[in-house]
Write a protein that holds these residues in place. Structure first.
Motif, PDB file in Angstrom:
ATOM      1  N   THR A 115       0.823  -1.218   0.000  1.00  0.00           N
ATOM      2  CA  THR A 115       0.000   0.000   0.000  1.00  0.00           C
ATOM      3  C   THR A 115       0.857   1.268   0.000  1.00  0.00           C
ATOM      4  O   THR A 115       0.408   2.322  -0.458  1.00  0.00           O
ATOM      5  CB  THR A 115      -0.945   0.033   1.219  1.00  0.00           C
ATOM      6  OG1 THR A 115      -0.186   0.069   2.431  1.00  0.00           O
ATOM      7  CG2 THR A 115      -1.868  -1.171   1.228  1.00  0.00           C
ATOM      8  N   CYS A 116       2.075   1.135   0.487  1.00  0.00           N
ATOM      9  CA  CYS A 116       2.971   2.307   0.542  1.00  0.00           C
ATOM     10  C   CYS A 116       3.757   2.524  -0.756  1.00  0.00           C
ATOM     11  O   CYS A 116       4.303   3.615  -0.972  1.00  0.00           O
ATOM     12  CB  CYS A 116       3.974   2.165   1.694  1.00  0.00           C
ATOM     13  SG  CYS A 116       3.252   2.320   3.340  1.00  0.00           S
ATOM     14  N   LEU A 117       3.821   1.498  -1.605  1.00  0.00           N
ATOM     15  CA  LEU A 117       4.671   1.565  -2.800  1.00  0.00           C
ATOM     16  C   LEU A 117       4.437   2.794  -3.674  1.00  0.00           C
ATOM     17  O   LEU A 117       5.403   3.378  -4.179  1.00  0.00           O
ATOM     18  CB  LEU A 117       4.505   0.284  -3.637  1.00  0.00           C
ATOM     19  CG  LEU A 117       5.213  -0.966  -3.098  1.00  0.00           C
ATOM     20  CD1 LEU A 117       4.928  -2.165  -3.991  1.00  0.00           C
ATOM     21  CD2 LEU A 117       6.722  -0.719  -2.989  1.00  0.00           C
ATOM     22  N   PRO A 118       3.185   3.227  -3.896  1.00  0.00           N
ATOM     23  CA  PRO A 118       2.997   4.403  -4.755  1.00  0.00           C
ATOM     24  C   PRO A 118       3.606   5.686  -4.189  1.00  0.00           C
ATOM     25  O   PRO A 118       3.771   6.659  -4.926  1.00  0.00           O
ATOM     26  CB  PRO A 118       1.463   4.531  -4.831  1.00  0.00           C
ATOM     27  CG  PRO A 118       0.938   3.178  -4.500  1.00  0.00           C
ATOM     28  CD  PRO A 118       1.907   2.630  -3.502  1.00  0.00           C
ATOM     29  N   TYR A 119       3.956   5.664  -2.910  1.00  0.00           N
ATOM     30  CA  TYR A 119       4.417   6.896  -2.261  1.00  0.00           C
ATOM     31  C   TYR A 119       5.872   6.842  -1.800  1.00  0.00           C
ATOM     32  O   TYR A 119       6.451   7.868  -1.439  1.00  0.00           O
ATOM     33  CB  TYR A 119       3.550   7.193  -1.029  1.00  0.00           C
ATOM     34  CG  TYR A 119       2.087   7.337  -1.335  1.00  0.00           C
ATOM     35  CD1 TYR A 119       1.587   8.519  -1.869  1.00  0.00           C
ATOM     36  CD2 TYR A 119       1.198   6.296  -1.091  1.00  0.00           C
ATOM     37  CE1 TYR A 119       0.235   8.664  -2.153  1.00  0.00           C
ATOM     38  CE2 TYR A 119      -0.156   6.425  -1.366  1.00  0.00           C
ATOM     39  CZ  TYR A 119      -0.631   7.602  -1.905  1.00  0.00           C
ATOM     40  OH  TYR A 119      -1.962   7.754  -2.188  1.00  0.00           O
ATOM     41  N   ILE A 120       6.465   5.667  -1.800  1.00  0.00           N
ATOM     42  CA  ILE A 120       7.761   5.496  -1.146  1.00  0.00           C
ATOM     43  C   ILE A 120       8.881   6.225  -1.882  1.00  0.00           C
ATOM     44  O   ILE A 120       9.119   6.010  -3.068  1.00  0.00           O
ATOM     45  CB  ILE A 120       8.119   4.007  -1.006  1.00  0.00           C
ATOM     46  CG1 ILE A 120       7.269   3.368   0.077  1.00  0.00           C
ATOM     47  CG2 ILE A 120       9.596   3.840  -0.655  1.00  0.00           C
ATOM     48  CD1 ILE A 120       7.571   1.906   0.331  1.00  0.00           C
ATOM     49  N   THR A 121       9.517   7.103  -1.153  1.00  0.00           N
ATOM     50  CA  THR A 121      10.784   7.735  -1.530  1.00  0.00           C
ATOM     51  C   THR A 121      11.538   7.960  -0.225  1.00  0.00           C
ATOM     52  O   THR A 121      10.960   7.833   0.863  1.00  0.00           O
ATOM     53  CB  THR A 121      10.581   9.104  -2.223  1.00  0.00           C
ATOM     54  OG1 THR A 121      10.001  10.018  -1.261  1.00  0.00           O
ATOM     55  CG2 THR A 121       9.666   9.001  -3.432  1.00  0.00           C
ATOM     56  N   THR A 122      12.801   8.300  -0.326  1.00  0.00           N
ATOM     57  CA  THR A 122      13.562   8.599   0.894  1.00  0.00           C
ATOM     58  C   THR A 122      12.932   9.780   1.625  1.00  0.00           C
ATOM     59  O   THR A 122      12.821   9.784   2.857  1.00  0.00           O
ATOM     60  CB  THR A 122      15.030   8.918   0.562  1.00  0.00           C
ATOM     61  OG1 THR A 122      15.594   7.823  -0.164  1.00  0.00           O
ATOM     62  CG2 THR A 122      15.834   9.168   1.823  1.00  0.00           C
ATOM     63  N   GLN A 123      12.485  10.763   0.862  1.00  0.00           N
ATOM     64  CA  GLN A 123      11.874  11.946   1.459  1.00  0.00           C
ATOM     65  C   GLN A 123      10.552  11.607   2.144  1.00  0.00           C
ATOM     66  O   GLN A 123      10.210  12.165   3.185  1.00  0.00           O
ATOM     67  CB  GLN A 123      11.643  13.013   0.385  1.00  0.00           C
ATOM     68  CG  GLN A 123      11.361  14.414   0.938  1.00  0.00           C
ATOM     69  CD  GLN A 123      12.524  14.961   1.747  1.00  0.00           C
ATOM     70  OE1 GLN A 123      13.685  14.785   1.390  1.00  0.00           O
ATOM     71  NE2 GLN A 123      12.214  15.598   2.872  1.00  0.00           N
ATOM     72  N   PHE A 124       9.817  10.660   1.567  1.00  0.00           N
ATOM     73  CA  PHE A 124       8.554  10.228   2.167  1.00  0.00           C
ATOM     74  C   PHE A 124       8.797   9.679   3.572  1.00  0.00           C
ATOM     75  O   PHE A 124       8.093  10.023   4.529  1.00  0.00           O
ATOM     76  CB  PHE A 124       7.892   9.160   1.289  1.00  0.00           C
ATOM     77  CG  PHE A 124       6.937   8.253   2.032  1.00  0.00           C
ATOM     78  CD1 PHE A 124       5.708   8.728   2.461  1.00  0.00           C
ATOM     79  CD2 PHE A 124       7.278   6.934   2.305  1.00  0.00           C
ATOM     80  CE1 PHE A 124       4.830   7.891   3.150  1.00  0.00           C
ATOM     81  CE2 PHE A 124       6.412   6.100   2.991  1.00  0.00           C
ATOM     82  CZ  PHE A 124       5.184   6.578   3.420  1.00  0.00           C
ATOM     83  N   ILE A 125       9.804   8.824   3.709  1.00  0.00           N
ATOM     84  CA  ILE A 125      10.100   8.218   5.010  1.00  0.00           C
ATOM     85  C   ILE A 125      10.492   9.286   6.022  1.00  0.00           C
ATOM     86  O   ILE A 125      10.018   9.288   7.164  1.00  0.00           O
ATOM     87  CB  ILE A 125      11.219   7.164   4.868  1.00  0.00           C
ATOM     88  CG1 ILE A 125      10.737   6.016   3.968  1.00  0.00           C
ATOM     89  CG2 ILE A 125      11.638   6.625   6.231  1.00  0.00           C
ATOM     90  CD1 ILE A 125      11.819   5.037   3.572  1.00  0.00           C
ATOM     91  N   ASP A 126      11.332  10.218   5.598  1.00  0.00           N
ATOM     92  CA  ASP A 126      11.765  11.290   6.496  1.00  0.00           C
ATOM     93  C   ASP A 126      10.590  12.174   6.907  1.00  0.00           C
ATOM     94  O   ASP A 126      10.392  12.459   8.098  1.00  0.00           O
ATOM     95  CB  ASP A 126      12.838  12.153   5.821  1.00  0.00           C
ATOM     96  CG  ASP A 126      14.164  11.431   5.664  1.00  0.00           C
ATOM     97  OD1 ASP A 126      14.359  10.412   6.369  1.00  0.00           O
ATOM     98  OD2 ASP A 126      14.982  11.853   4.839  1.00  0.00           O
ATOM     99  N   ASN A 127       9.812  12.617   5.923  1.00  0.00           N
ATOM    100  CA  ASN A 127       8.699  13.527   6.210  1.00  0.00           C
ATOM    101  C   ASN A 127       7.641  12.884   7.088  1.00  0.00           C
ATOM    102  O   ASN A 127       7.123  13.499   8.026  1.00  0.00           O
ATOM    103  CB  ASN A 127       8.056  14.004   4.903  1.00  0.00           C
ATOM    104  CG  ASN A 127       8.953  14.925   4.108  1.00  0.00           C
ATOM    105  OD1 ASN A 127       9.984  15.375   4.602  1.00  0.00           O
ATOM    106  ND2 ASN A 127       8.589  15.198   2.870  1.00  0.00           N
ATOM    107  N   TYR A 128       7.322  11.613   6.777  1.00  0.00           N
ATOM    108  CA  TYR A 128       6.248  10.953   7.518  1.00  0.00           C
ATOM    109  C   TYR A 128       6.657  10.699   8.966  1.00  0.00           C
ATOM    110  O   TYR A 128       5.873  10.918   9.894  1.00  0.00           O
ATOM    111  CB  TYR A 128       5.858   9.642   6.839  1.00  0.00           C
ATOM    112  CG  TYR A 128       4.542   9.098   7.345  1.00  0.00           C
ATOM    113  CD1 TYR A 128       3.344   9.705   6.992  1.00  0.00           C
ATOM    114  CD2 TYR A 128       4.494   7.988   8.192  1.00  0.00           C
ATOM    115  CE1 TYR A 128       2.125   9.231   7.455  1.00  0.00           C
ATOM    116  CE2 TYR A 128       3.275   7.497   8.659  1.00  0.00           C
ATOM    117  CZ  TYR A 128       2.114   8.133   8.292  1.00  0.00           C
ATOM    118  OH  TYR A 128       0.906   7.655   8.765  1.00  0.00           O
TER     119      TYR A 128
END
Length: 449
Positions: free
Chosen positions: A284-297
């Motif tokens: 479910t996270c695949l469409p959103y996953i980036t390094t920045q996504f992990i940091d921001n979230y």
């Protein structure tokens, strides 16, 4: 005609109680502002009393109460929420997704002046409030899918999106009623217990009325438990994973389930179950996953523990002590300490309490999430939805009491600064803690849980 007349005569009081309840819900939905605290509390208490009487008088009539539960929710169908502004952010995030923009990478402030196809863009931005528009989205991926679906409703108005959001939440509650009643029968508990959730004014107002998605998360979680009961472990793992991808709350319950699985299944089956949960969340996270996504979230989630505070109990005591000792708010330190304390207590509960049956699993989950709320820096009213649902599978009633006293938290909005009166917070929690401790210390309750 004779049949209808007979039915009315036999059910005159329940029908009159239902009509009064629906009228009060209509007034709540369409003729109330949250600053009108006298009307707010009066209507809410009246609705709680009417729900109690309905269950008391006609709890045996499942179909009648099911119809009342549905009608009570449909009353809100075209109402704009009047106690919460979070739905504006839901609509915003939904449109970002439809524009192929990652809501975890851009704050509304960064995008509000950009050329993006977001109907009512500036109105949504202004209405969601500074707390939301200055931060990245904290709503998990499947929740984002719900926002997308809601915005696909015919029309591009705020109301059309609200109707879309509301229909999803109502459908989830109907699923909870269906699955919950089956689990109650499986646990040899009264089927009518489900209406302490389904007819609870707090649940109807906070979920259907104010459009919070705890109900959708709870539907997938309780469906997962039901599938475990049916020995469909793989499907159960998918459902639990989906519930986590709507709200992160079910992560708290994974240690509790671990002990149950180790007792009833071998290591291989247990690893399979938890692997399916992890894989579901990852997909479910695949469409959103980036390094920045992990940091921001991760930073956004951390804010709730280290920066925000509302309607807390133990934290406010710790904050007061911090002020006395240092002269300023120590929320960053206290928040981290309480987070560690929550984790340790949940782990202790998970492996010390009996979880031989799924009913006992629910009770341990109830106590684990109670620990989380008692030690949190922020306790918004809708957080209690999980406690209310879990309580119907146990003998504990303090969540039902709390679902009544929680209305006092809205008194923070009677002034222009939206500041809390700590005496009101004290009254809310004094009642809850007294009932909680009374029930916790009852030997009979402890043995049966």
């Amino acid at each position: 005609m004779q049949i209808n007349t007979t039915f009315f005569k036999l059910n005159k009081i329940p029908i009159l109680l239902t009509l009064a309840s629906l009228l009060f819900y209509f007034s709540f939905a369409y003729n109330l502002t949250r600053s009108d605290y006298v009307k707010l509390i009066t209507l809410f208490i009246a609705l709680c009393y009417l729900a109690f009487k309905l269950i008391q008088i006609i709890g045996y009539n499942f179909k009648f109460l099911l119809v009342v539960s549905i009608l009570s929710r449909l009353i809100f169908i075209v109402a704009i929420p009047n106690l919460s502004q979070d739905f504006y952010r839901f609509i915003w995030d939904g449109y970002l997704n439809l524009n192929n923009l990652n809501p975890y990478l851009f704050t509304p402030t960064q995008l509000v002046d950009q050329t993006i196809n977001i109907p009512n863009k500036h109105l949504l931005y202004n209405k969601m409030g500074w707390l939301s528009n200055a931060n990245y989205s904290n709503y998990p991926p499947v929740n984002q899918l719900c926002f997308i679906i809601a915005n696909l409703c015919p029309g591009q108005s705020i109301l059309s999106s609200v109707i879309g959001l509301r229909l999803l939440i109502i459908l989830a509650d109907l699923g909870i009623i269906l699955i919950g009643s089956k689990l109650l029968l499986a646990f040899n508990l009264p089927k009518s217990n489900i209406f302490w959730y389904a007819l609870n004014p707090f649940i109807i107002i906070e979920l259907t009325g104010n459009l919070h998605f705890e109900g959708v998360m709870l539907f997938f979680f309780i469906l997962g438990i039901y599938l475990i009961y049916k020995n469909k472990i793989s499907l159960a793992g998918v459902c639990i994973g989906l519930s986590i991808s709507i709200k992160l709350i079910p992560l708290i319950f994974l240690p509790v389930l671990l002990k149950w699985f180790l007792k009833h299944y071998n290591i291989k089956k247990t690893i399979q179950f938890y692997s399916i949960i992890a894989l579901t969340v990852l997909i479910t996270c695949l469409p959103y996953i980036t390094t920045q996504f992990i940091d921001n979230y991760s930073q956004t989630i951390a804010l709730w523990f280290n920066n925000f505070e509302f309607n807390a109990s133990i934290y406010y005591i710790a904050r007061h002590i911090g002020y006395k000792l240092t002269g300023y708010n120590q929320i960053a330190i206290i928040g981290k300490f309480l987070s560690i304390t929550i984790l340790l207590i949940i782990l202790i509960l998970s492996f010390v309490r009996k979880t031989e049956t799924l009913k006992q699993v629910f009770t341990t989950c109830l106590l684990a999430f109670t620990t989380y709320l008692f030690l949190s820096t922020t306790v918004h009213p809708w957080y209690l939805s999980t406690l209310v649902l879990f309580s119907i599978f146990s003998n504990y009633k303090y969540p039902l009491v709390w679902s009544v006293t929680i209305i006092l938290s809205y008194l923070a909005y009677i002034n222009t600064n939206n500041t809390e009166n700590l005496w009101i917070v004290f009254i809310e929690y004094l009642i809850v803690y007294l009932v909680f401790l009374y029930e916790l210390l009852q030997p009979k309750l402890s043995r049966n849980q």
